[in-house]
Design a protein around this motif. Structure first.
Motif, PDB file in Angstrom:
ATOM      1  N   LYS A  64      24.923  34.832  16.753  1.00 66.46           N
ATOM      2  CA  LYS A  64      25.384  33.895  17.777  1.00 66.46           C
ATOM      3  C   LYS A  64      26.953  33.565  17.548  1.00 66.46           C
ATOM      4  O   LYS A  64      27.649  33.613  18.692  1.00 66.46           O
ATOM      5  N   GLN A  65      27.590  33.661  16.516  1.00 65.24           N
ATOM      6  CA  GLN A  65      28.758  33.801  16.307  1.00 65.24           C
ATOM      7  C   GLN A  65      29.689  35.129  17.145  1.00 65.24           C
ATOM      8  O   GLN A  65      30.747  34.923  17.661  1.00 65.24           O
ATOM      9  N   LYS A  66      29.010  36.047  16.786  1.00 71.49           N
ATOM     10  CA  LYS A  66      29.622  37.281  17.330  1.00 71.49           C
ATOM     11  C   LYS A  66      29.437  37.331  19.106  1.00 71.49           C
ATOM     12  O   LYS A  66      30.383  37.522  19.811  1.00 71.49           O
ATOM     13  N   ALA A  67      28.306  36.645  19.459  1.00 68.02           N
ATOM     14  CA  ALA A  67      28.178  36.357  20.956  1.00 68.02           C
ATOM     15  C   ALA A  67      29.309  35.583  21.523  1.00 68.02           C
ATOM     16  O   ALA A  67      29.715  35.684  22.628  1.00 68.02           O
ATOM     17  N   VAL A  68      29.365  34.483  20.816  1.00 72.16           N
ATOM     18  CA  VAL A  68      30.293  33.470  21.361  1.00 72.16           C
ATOM     19  C   VAL A  68      31.658  34.161  21.350  1.00 72.16           C
ATOM     20  O   VAL A  68      32.547  33.782  22.328  1.00 72.16           O
ATOM     21  N   ALA A  69      31.979  34.784  20.320  1.00 76.88           N
ATOM     22  CA  ALA A  69      33.694  35.619  20.396  1.00 76.88           C
ATOM     23  C   ALA A  69      33.570  36.490  21.383  1.00 76.88           C
ATOM     24  O   ALA A  69      34.461  36.599  22.084  1.00 76.88           O
ATOM     25  N   ALA A  70      32.480  37.234  21.743  1.00 72.63           N
ATOM     26  CA  ALA A  70      32.567  38.291  22.798  1.00 72.63           C
ATOM     27  C   ALA A  70      32.669  37.468  24.232  1.00 72.63           C
ATOM     28  O   ALA A  70      33.666  37.786  24.917  1.00 72.63           O
ATOM     29  N   LYS A  71      31.925  36.546  24.219  1.00 72.35           N
ATOM     30  CA  LYS A  71      31.921  35.665  25.619  1.00 72.35           C
ATOM     31  C   LYS A  71      33.179  35.170  25.752  1.00 72.35           C
ATOM     32  O   LYS A  71      33.981  35.137  26.732  1.00 72.35           O
ATOM     33  N   THR A  72      33.979  34.575  24.825  1.00 74.71           N
ATOM     34  CA  THR A  72      35.206  34.051  24.990  1.00 74.71           C
ATOM     35  C   THR A  72      36.129  35.047  25.135  1.00 74.71           C
ATOM     36  O   THR A  72      37.234  34.928  26.217  1.00 74.71           O
ATOM     37  N   LYS A  73      36.142  36.028  24.673  1.00 77.09           N
ATOM     38  CA  LYS A  73      37.070  37.309  25.169  1.00 77.09           C
ATOM     39  C   LYS A  73      37.123  37.610  26.573  1.00 77.09           C
ATOM     40  O   LYS A  73      37.808  37.854  27.051  1.00 77.09           O
ATOM     41  N   ASP A  74      35.518  37.811  26.809  1.00 79.05           N
ATOM     42  CA  ASP A  74      35.361  38.312  28.333  1.00 79.05           C
ATOM     43  C   ASP A  74      36.004  37.224  29.246  1.00 79.05           C
ATOM     44  O   ASP A  74      36.450  37.606  30.320  1.00 79.05           O
ATOM     45  N   MET A  75      35.637  35.958  28.980  1.00 79.29           N
ATOM     46  CA  MET A  75      36.180  34.806  29.846  1.00 79.29           C
ATOM     47  C   MET A  75      37.773  35.036  29.832  1.00 79.29           C
ATOM     48  O   MET A  75      38.301  34.624  30.903  1.00 79.29           O
ATOM     49  N   ALA A  76      38.545  35.105  28.951  1.00 79.58           N
ATOM     50  CA  ALA A  76      39.929  35.252  28.967  1.00 79.58           C
ATOM     51  C   ALA A  76      40.123  36.442  29.760  1.00 79.58           C
ATOM     52  O   ALA A  76      41.267  36.330  30.550  1.00 79.58           O
ATOM     53  N   GLU A  77      39.704  37.575  29.596  1.00 81.98           N
ATOM     54  CA  GLU A  77      39.858  38.623  30.351  1.00 81.98           C
ATOM     55  C   GLU A  77      39.493  38.230  31.990  1.00 81.98           C
ATOM     56  O   GLU A  77      40.655  38.687  32.979  1.00 81.98           O
ATOM     57  N   GLN A  78      38.433  37.789  32.151  1.00 78.26           N
ATOM     58  CA  GLN A  78      38.198  37.317  33.563  1.00 78.26           C
ATOM     59  C   GLN A  78      39.320  36.508  34.240  1.00 78.26           C
ATOM     60  O   GLN A  78      39.724  36.669  35.370  1.00 78.26           O
ATOM     61  N   ARG A  79      39.679  35.516  33.372  1.00 78.19           N
ATOM     62  CA  ARG A  79      40.626  34.646  33.816  1.00 78.19           C
ATOM     63  C   ARG A  79      42.018  35.233  34.196  1.00 78.19           C
ATOM     64  O   ARG A  79      42.663  34.771  35.121  1.00 78.19           O
ATOM     65  N   GLU A  80      42.393  36.202  33.288  1.00 83.35           N
ATOM     66  CA  GLU A  80      43.832  36.731  33.393  1.00 83.35           C
ATOM     67  C   GLU A  80      43.611  37.763  34.933  1.00 83.35           C
ATOM     68  O   GLU A  80      44.624  37.657  35.597  1.00 83.35           O
ATOM     69  N   ALA A  81      42.309  38.435  34.991  1.00 83.26           N
ATOM     70  CA  ALA A  81      42.245  39.089  36.372  1.00 83.26           C
ATOM     71  C   ALA A  81      42.246  38.234  37.496  1.00 83.26           C
ATOM     72  O   ALA A  81      43.005  38.675  38.561  1.00 83.26           O
ATOM     73  N   LEU A  82      41.714  36.939  37.323  1.00 87.15           N
ATOM     74  CA  LEU A  82      41.423  36.068  38.373  1.00 87.15           C
ATOM     75  C   LEU A  82      42.922  35.439  38.623  1.00 87.15           C
ATOM     76  O   LEU A  82      43.444  35.520  40.097  1.00 87.15           O
ATOM     77  N   LYS A  83      43.825  35.286  37.720  1.00 88.74           N
ATOM     78  CA  LYS A  83      45.168  34.794  37.952  1.00 88.74           C
ATOM     79  C   LYS A  83      45.915  36.126  38.845  1.00 88.74           C
ATOM     80  O   LYS A  83      46.704  35.663  39.726  1.00 88.74           O
ATOM     81  N   LYS A  84      45.999  37.235  38.343  1.00 91.96           N
ATOM     82  CA  LYS A  84      46.758  38.177  38.759  1.00 91.96           C
ATOM     83  C   LYS A  84      46.212  38.504  40.329  1.00 91.96           C
ATOM     84  O   LYS A  84      46.880  38.611  41.045  1.00 91.96           O
ATOM     85  N   ARG A  85      44.813  38.565  40.602  1.00 93.56           N
ATOM     86  CA  ARG A  85      44.425  38.627  42.077  1.00 93.56           C
ATOM     87  C   ARG A  85      44.933  37.533  42.758  1.00 93.56           C
ATOM     88  O   ARG A  85      45.361  37.555  43.956  1.00 93.56           O
ATOM     89  N   THR A  86      44.878  36.291  42.131  1.00 90.55           N
ATOM     90  CA  THR A  86      45.428  35.035  43.106  1.00 90.55           C
ATOM     91  C   THR A  86      46.872  35.412  43.448  1.00 90.55           C
ATOM     92  O   THR A  86      47.268  34.939  44.436  1.00 90.55           O
ATOM     93  N   GLN A  87      47.565  35.671  42.295  1.00101.29           N
ATOM     94  CA  GLN A  87      49.032  35.915  42.616  1.00101.29           C
ATOM     95  C   GLN A  87      49.254  36.710  43.720  1.00101.29           C
ATOM     96  O   GLN A  87      50.161  36.575  44.817  1.00101.29           O
ATOM     97  N   GLU A  88      48.541  37.807  43.710  1.00 98.41           N
ATOM     98  CA  GLU A  88      48.845  38.986  44.789  1.00 98.41           C
ATOM     99  C   GLU A  88      48.119  38.565  45.974  1.00 98.41           C
ATOM    100  O   GLU A  88      49.084  38.762  47.005  1.00 98.41           O
ATOM    101  N   TYR A  89      47.131  37.695  46.180  1.00101.01           N
ATOM    102  CA  TYR A  89      46.622  37.118  47.465  1.00101.01           C
ATOM    103  C   TYR A  89      47.764  36.037  48.258  1.00101.01           C
ATOM    104  O   TYR A  89      48.122  36.067  49.242  1.00101.01           O
ATOM    105  N   GLU A  90      48.434  35.178  47.192  1.00100.99           N
ATOM    106  CA  GLU A  90      49.269  34.230  47.552  1.00100.99           C
ATOM    107  C   GLU A  90      50.729  35.067  48.183  1.00100.99           C
ATOM    108  O   GLU A  90      51.255  34.709  49.166  1.00100.99           O
ATOM    109  N   LYS A  91      50.931  36.192  47.348  1.00 98.36           N
ATOM    110  CA  LYS A  91      52.300  37.004  47.733  1.00 98.36           C
ATOM    111  C   LYS A  91      51.994  37.597  49.245  1.00 98.36           C
ATOM    112  O   LYS A  91      52.713  37.299  50.170  1.00 98.36           O
TER     113      LYS A  91
END
Length: 162
Positions: A64-91
Motif C-alpha cells: 500500500k505504501q508503494k502504491a501510494v507513493a507511485a500514485k502521488t508521483k503520477d498525480m504530480a506528473e499529471q498536474r504538471e502536464a495539465l498546467k503546461k497544456r492549460t498555459q498553451e491553450y491560454e496563450k
C-alpha cells in the motif's frame, strides 16, 4: 462522507485478547483501504492464524505504501502536464483575440469592413413536444436525433444546416 479522526483507535480483540490499532484512511484512492496495524500484548500466546494475519498485514501495508507513493508521483506528473497544456491553450486563445483586434484595426484604418468570424459548431436542443407539430419539423427533429424533450445534439455549421 469521510470521517475525520484525531489519532488511532485501539481495540481489544475478544478472540485472542490482542490489542489492535486501527487508523482511518486519508481518502486518496490507494490510501482509503484500511489495513489494520495489529499489536500483540506482551507475554500473550498468539495463535498461528493471528501470526499469519500479522505477516499478511505487514506485506499489505508495504504494498500500500508503494502504491501510494507511485500514485502521488503520477498525480504530480499529471498536474504538471495539465498546467503546461492549460498555459498553451491560454496563450493560443490570447493570440487569437489579439489577431482579431489587429484585423479590426487594420480594416478600420483602410476604410474597409471587418466581417466577424462565425461559429463553426451549433448545439441544438429540443424544447417543444411533438403535439400539434407539423410533419416536416417533426421529421427534421427525427433526422437530428432529437426524439425526446431536452435532448441536444452538436451540428457542424454548413449551408444545408442553415
Amino acid at each position: 462522507a469521510q470521517a475525520i479522526l484525531l489519532g488511532p483507535v485501539s481495540v481489544i480483540c475478544h478472540d485472542c485478547s490482542a490489542q489492535i490499532d486501527h487508523t482511518l484512511p486519508s481518502g486518496a484512492m490507494a490510501d482509503r483501504y484500511l489495513i489494520t496495524k495489529d499489536a500483540v500484548a506482551e507475554g500473550a500466546a498468539v495463535p498461528e492464524k493471528v501470526q499469519l494475519k500479522l505477516a499478511r498485514n505487514t506485506t499489505l501495508a508495504e504494498e500500500k505504501q508503494k502504491a501510494v507513493a507511485a500514485k502521488t508521483k503520477d498525480m504530480a506528473e499529471q498536474r504538471e502536464a495539465l498546467k503546461k497544456r492549460t498555459q498553451e491553450y491560454e496563450k493560443e486563445y490570447a493570440d487569437h483575440e489579439k489577431k482579431l483586434i489587429d484585423l479590426r484595426r487594420e480594416a478600420k484604418l483602410g476604410g474597409n469592413f471587418f466581417v466577424e468570424p462565425e461559429a463553426k459548431l451549433l448545439f441544438v436542443i429540443r424544447i417543444k413536444g411533438i403535439i400539434k407539430m407539423a410533419p416536416k419539423p417533426r421529421k427534421v427533429l427525427q433526422l437530428l436525433r432529437l426524439r425526446q424533450l431536452h435532448n441536444g445534439v452538436f451540428l457542424k455549421v454548413n449551408k444545408p444546416i442553415l
